[in-house]
Design a protein around this motif. Structure first.
Motif, PDB file in Angstrom:
ATOM      1  N   ALA A  68      45.922  39.815  39.426  1.00 34.93           N
ATOM      2  CA  ALA A  68      44.772  39.430  39.770  1.00 34.93           C
ATOM      3  C   ALA A  68      43.851  38.349  40.607  1.00 34.93           C
ATOM      4  O   ALA A  68      43.160  38.316  40.994  1.00 34.93           O
ATOM      5  CB  ALA A  68      43.719  39.276  38.123  1.00 34.93           C
ATOM      6  N   THR A  77      42.443  38.532  44.743  1.00 41.80           N
ATOM      7  CA  THR A  77      41.464  37.097  44.097  1.00 41.80           C
ATOM      8  C   THR A  77      41.353  36.853  45.384  1.00 41.80           C
ATOM      9  O   THR A  77      41.024  36.507  46.573  1.00 41.80           O
ATOM     10  CB  THR A  77      40.942  36.926  42.736  1.00 41.80           C
ATOM     11  OG1 THR A  77      41.329  37.722  41.480  1.00 41.80           O
ATOM     12  CG2 THR A  77      39.509  35.891  43.293  1.00 41.80           C
ATOM     13  N   ASP A 130      37.413  37.382  47.686  1.00 42.75           N
ATOM     14  CA  ASP A 130      37.158  37.652  46.785  1.00 42.75           C
ATOM     15  C   ASP A 130      36.437  36.909  45.253  1.00 42.75           C
ATOM     16  O   ASP A 130      37.073  38.025  44.647  1.00 42.75           O
ATOM     17  CB  ASP A 130      36.530  38.766  46.535  1.00 42.75           C
ATOM     18  CG  ASP A 130      35.277  39.758  46.739  1.00 42.75           C
ATOM     19  OD1 ASP A 130      34.303  39.187  45.670  1.00 42.75           O
ATOM     20  OD2 ASP A 130      34.647  40.533  46.374  1.00 42.75           O
ATOM     21  N   PRO A 131      36.215  36.087  44.711  1.00 44.21           N
ATOM     22  CA  PRO A 131      36.157  35.861  43.356  1.00 44.21           C
ATOM     23  C   PRO A 131      35.357  36.718  41.999  1.00 44.21           C
ATOM     24  O   PRO A 131      35.312  36.465  41.271  1.00 44.21           O
ATOM     25  CB  PRO A 131      35.387  34.352  42.843  1.00 44.21           C
ATOM     26  CG  PRO A 131      34.768  34.237  44.206  1.00 44.21           C
ATOM     27  CD  PRO A 131      35.188  34.729  45.773  1.00 44.21           C
ATOM     28  N   SER A 132      34.096  37.370  43.261  1.00 39.92           N
ATOM     29  CA  SER A 132      33.363  38.209  42.326  1.00 39.92           C
ATOM     30  C   SER A 132      33.450  39.536  42.575  1.00 39.92           C
ATOM     31  O   SER A 132      32.836  40.720  41.603  1.00 39.92           O
ATOM     32  CB  SER A 132      31.981  38.482  42.404  1.00 39.92           C
ATOM     33  OG  SER A 132      31.991  38.879  44.271  1.00 39.92           O
ATOM     34  N   LEU A 133      34.881  40.043  42.225  1.00 35.92           N
ATOM     35  CA  LEU A 133      35.294  41.314  41.633  1.00 35.92           C
ATOM     36  C   LEU A 133      35.952  41.731  40.138  1.00 35.92           C
ATOM     37  O   LEU A 133      35.457  41.353  39.314  1.00 35.92           O
ATOM     38  CB  LEU A 133      37.497  41.370  42.228  1.00 35.92           C
ATOM     39  CG  LEU A 133      37.438  41.472  43.010  1.00 35.92           C
ATOM     40  CD1 LEU A 133      38.821  41.053  43.979  1.00 35.92           C
ATOM     41  CD2 LEU A 133      37.518  43.042  44.233  1.00 35.92           C
ATOM     42  N   HIS A 187      36.406  43.302  37.104  1.00 31.05           N
ATOM     43  CA  HIS A 187      37.606  43.083  36.851  1.00 31.05           C
ATOM     44  C   HIS A 187      37.328  43.702  35.308  1.00 31.05           C
ATOM     45  O   HIS A 187      36.181  43.893  33.804  1.00 31.05           O
ATOM     46  CB  HIS A 187      37.958  41.884  35.819  1.00 31.05           C
ATOM     47  CG  HIS A 187      38.901  40.722  36.446  1.00 31.05           C
ATOM     48  ND1 HIS A 187      38.182  40.237  37.772  1.00 31.05           N
ATOM     49  CD2 HIS A 187      40.031  40.008  36.591  1.00 31.05           C
ATOM     50  CE1 HIS A 187      38.657  39.651  38.664  1.00 31.05           C
ATOM     51  NE2 HIS A 187      39.953  39.427  37.842  1.00 31.05           N
ATOM     52  N   ARG A 214      38.047  34.152  31.315  1.00 32.97           N
ATOM     53  CA  ARG A 214      36.326  34.489  31.150  1.00 32.97           C
ATOM     54  C   ARG A 214      35.609  33.330  31.641  1.00 32.97           C
ATOM     55  O   ARG A 214      34.888  33.828  32.866  1.00 32.97           O
ATOM     56  CB  ARG A 214      36.203  35.260  30.646  1.00 32.97           C
ATOM     57  CG  ARG A 214      35.291  36.147  30.535  1.00 32.97           C
ATOM     58  CD  ARG A 214      34.209  37.145  29.602  1.00 32.97           C
ATOM     59  NE  ARG A 214      32.539  37.453  30.701  1.00 32.97           N
ATOM     60  CZ  ARG A 214      32.260  38.540  29.559  1.00 32.97           C
ATOM     61  NH1 ARG A 214      32.444  39.269  28.603  1.00 32.97           N
ATOM     62  NH2 ARG A 214      31.316  39.186  30.352  1.00 32.97           N
ATOM     63  N   HIS A 227      36.773  32.005  34.709  1.00 30.64           N
ATOM     64  CA  HIS A 227      36.384  32.742  36.444  1.00 30.64           C
ATOM     65  C   HIS A 227      35.568  33.276  36.457  1.00 30.64           C
ATOM     66  O   HIS A 227      35.472  34.431  35.747  1.00 30.64           O
ATOM     67  CB  HIS A 227      37.369  34.163  36.380  1.00 30.64           C
ATOM     68  CG  HIS A 227      38.877  34.290  36.603  1.00 30.64           C
ATOM     69  ND1 HIS A 227      39.503  33.664  35.632  1.00 30.64           N
ATOM     70  CD2 HIS A 227      39.495  33.866  37.576  1.00 30.64           C
ATOM     71  CE1 HIS A 227      40.739  33.470  35.894  1.00 30.64           C
ATOM     72  NE2 HIS A 227      40.692  32.997  37.500  1.00 30.64           N
ATOM     73  N   HIS A 284      32.915  33.365  37.930  1.00 33.91           N
ATOM     74  CA  HIS A 284      32.274  34.423  39.406  1.00 33.91           C
ATOM     75  C   HIS A 284      32.298  35.765  39.637  1.00 33.91           C
ATOM     76  O   HIS A 284      31.693  36.924  39.919  1.00 33.91           O
ATOM     77  CB  HIS A 284      32.568  33.842  40.575  1.00 33.91           C
ATOM     78  CG  HIS A 284      31.687  32.869  41.097  1.00 33.91           C
ATOM     79  ND1 HIS A 284      30.772  32.621  40.823  1.00 33.91           N
ATOM     80  CD2 HIS A 284      32.425  31.597  41.511  1.00 33.91           C
ATOM     81  CE1 HIS A 284      30.075  30.430  41.395  1.00 33.91           C
ATOM     82  NE2 HIS A 284      31.483  30.279  41.658  1.00 33.91           N
ATOM     83  N   ALA A 285      34.015  36.022  38.502  1.00 33.29           N
ATOM     84  CA  ALA A 285      34.024  37.267  38.177  1.00 33.29           C
ATOM     85  C   ALA A 285      33.258  38.629  36.976  1.00 33.29           C
ATOM     86  O   ALA A 285      32.865  37.599  36.427  1.00 33.29           O
ATOM     87  CB  ALA A 285      35.768  37.682  37.968  1.00 33.29           C
ATOM     88  N   PHE A 307      33.382  41.068  34.320  1.00 36.89           N
ATOM     89  CA  PHE A 307      34.630  41.226  33.876  1.00 36.89           C
ATOM     90  C   PHE A 307      33.714  42.182  32.276  1.00 36.89           C
ATOM     91  O   PHE A 307      32.686  41.351  31.450  1.00 36.89           O
ATOM     92  CB  PHE A 307      34.817  39.273  32.888  1.00 36.89           C
ATOM     93  CG  PHE A 307      35.874  39.997  32.295  1.00 36.89           C
ATOM     94  CD1 PHE A 307      37.277  39.344  32.535  1.00 36.89           C
ATOM     95  CD2 PHE A 307      35.906  40.188  30.610  1.00 36.89           C
ATOM     96  CE1 PHE A 307      38.237  39.428  31.656  1.00 36.89           C
ATOM     97  CE2 PHE A 307      36.762  39.902  30.165  1.00 36.89           C
ATOM     98  CZ  PHE A 307      38.281  40.012  30.157  1.00 36.89           C
TER      99      PHE A 307
END
Length: 497
Positions: free
Chosen positions: A115, A119, A124-127, A129, A149, A152, A154-155, A157
């Motif tokens: 991860a 990232t 790209d922190p908004s991938l 997960h 969570r 992160h 922006h992810a 989740f």
């Protein structure tokens, strides 16, 4: 480790101590193996009490010093690993739309590193997960997933969880999972993940980065770094890619320590792997640690296994369980559910290319719907008095199959299936038999949902449904190479007789 070796607590507090695979440790560079019988013969209650007593004195002061030395000594290798993985991620991801790139997150060290690598490589922190909560996670895994969570924000989740099934109830019906029969993976992991993917991407192909490594096992050493064939991936709507495929255990910890990444606290407790806490692939040390840190759950699981052993007629249930022999079991010997996977039929004496199959319950629309993969269902072409449905080949509109309820003296419930206008009647009948097996033996393992690329198959309550508007008639769900015997229950419940 000191307690197991009967050393005074903190004997190795100032030493360099590294845990390796199995039961091997390295103390100041010298290997030390702990025999398996030490784990089985040690009083886990006493160990737990001593761990709690000396917990405050067990600091990370010297560990941190050795960790820094480890990182500096391997700085060049670390840079190579990062550069190579970054290039791989970028090249692989370039073939997919940004919104169709996913990270599979299990809460273990490998997925944690994957991860972070992905990232950073894609900036790209908004991938997306996807965390598969199998309901059999370590408490520390759930805690870590929550921390991850929060750290992160922006992810995207997503949590994939099977809320319809209860593990122990299913294990009672079809037996506990074993090394070669891990039905739990499909039912509580890949199946729920498939449902998340279907809800987010429908019939789109996605790229999933996951933390598989070549050195983990013999089976994984045969994987490719990128897998997209239907026979290789567990979820057919995804291509899977492994950025850390060639990394070793030491490389994983090198990255975590160098990048100062938060990780699952189960590793601090001595666990080597943090999948399901009762996985049949767990080693002796894992079982020992479960008894130390999760005594009530470990006791419940052992009692369940012993009761299971009694029910299937094992002469010495406790020895069968404590020796680990249950992990090697195969098939459904001693289980009533095993009868449902056996396809029983008679050849029709009045019509050519027709077989009469035994059903475990009354003929209904659910069974008829299971034949959507073969073509268009056309009840209007069938004989109404016989409640017959004709299946029409989707490209030629030629009838290829007839389905109708039937009264057979030897069977309480039965279906008559006749094939027509095909070159290989036996091949088509064999696949028809697969669908009969599903109807008789489905235990909602969710494997069929994972096999279907178009998202046409869904298990709703106790109902197996194939959406005719979504089905593309690819035949994957009746392909022997994808689903042996057409249904995973054939693998889990088949017996020799």
């Amino acid at each position: 480790m000191e307690l197991l070796l009967k050393k005074e607590p903190n004997t190795y507090a100032k030493s360099s101590v590294w845990a390796s695979t199995g039961s091997r440790y390295y103390i100041d560079g010298k290997a030390k193996n702990i025999p398996g019988k030490v784990y089985t013969e040690t009083d886990t209650e006493k160990i737990a009490e001593d761990i709690a007593r000396y917990k405050e004195t067990n600091t990370y002061e010297y560990f941190n010093i050795y960790a820094e030395r480890f990182v500096e000594a391997n700085r060049d290798r670390l840079n190579y690993l990062i550069d190579e993985a970054t290039e791989f991620v970028r090249e692989t991801a370039a073939k997919y739309k940004e919104e169709n790139r996913i990270i599979s997150f299990s809460g273990g060290k490998d997925s944690t590193v994957t991860a972070d690598v992905v990232t950073k490589a894609l900036s790209d922190p908004s991938l997306v997960h996807i965390f598969g909560n199998t309901t059999l996670e370590f408490p520390t895994t759930l805690e870590y997933a929550k921390r991850f969570r929060e750290n992160h924000p922006h992810a995207i989740f997503q949590i994939a969880k099977n809320n319809e099934q209860e593990f122990l109830s299913m294990a009672k019906e079809i037996g506990p999972p074993a090394r070669m029969m891990r039905w739990c993976c499909s039912m509580f992991k890949t199946g729920p993940i498939t449902r998340v993917l279907n809800s987010m991407y429908r019939n789109q192909q996605v790229l999933t980065f996951y933390g598989i490594r070549k050195s983990e096992s013999v089976s994984r050493s045969k994987y490719n770094r990128v897998e997209d064939s239907s026979e290789s991936v567990k979820i057919n709507k995804q291509t899977v890619a492994a950025p850390i495929f060639f990394w070793l255990d030491a490389d994983i910890w090198l990255y975590i320590l160098a990048e100062k990444i938060d990780f699952n606290d189960a590793y601090r407790l001595g666990y080597e792997r943090v999948g399901c806490w009762l996985c049949p692939n767990n080693n002796t040390r894992d079982v020992f640690l479960a008894n130390v840190y999760m005594p009530e759950r470990a006791k419940e699981w052992r009692e369940f296994l012993i009761e299971f052993a009694k029910n299937i007629g094992k002469p010495d249930p406790e020895e069968y369980i404590d020796s680990g022999a249950w992990k090697a079991r195969q098939g459904g010997n001693g289980l009533p559910a095993a009868q449902d996977v056996k396809i029983k039929f008679t050849n029709c004496t009045t019509e050519e290319h027709a077989k009469i199959y035994k059903l475990s319950r009354p003929f209904d629309d659910e069974l008829v719907g299971m034949f959507v993969p073969f073509g268009k269902l056309a009840p209007e072409l069938g004989r109404k008095l016989l409640n017959e449905t004709i299946v029409v080949e989707p490209r030629t509109n030629v009838p290829i199959m007839s389905i109708q309820p039937f009264k057979e003296n030897d069977f309480e419930y039965a279906v008559k299936i006749r094939t027509m206008n095909v070159a290989d009647h036996e091949a088509l009948q064999r696949k028809a038999g697969y669908q009969v097996r599903k109807f008789n033996a489905c235990h909602k393992c969710l494997k069929c949902e994972s096999v279907c690329k178009s998202g046409a198959i869904s298990i709703m309550g106790d109902y197996y449904y194939i959406n005719p508007d979504k089905c593309v008639h690819c035949g994957m769900c009746v392909n022997q190479k994808i689903l042996r015997g057409g249904c995973m229950m054939d693998k889990y419940l088949r017996t020799k007789d």
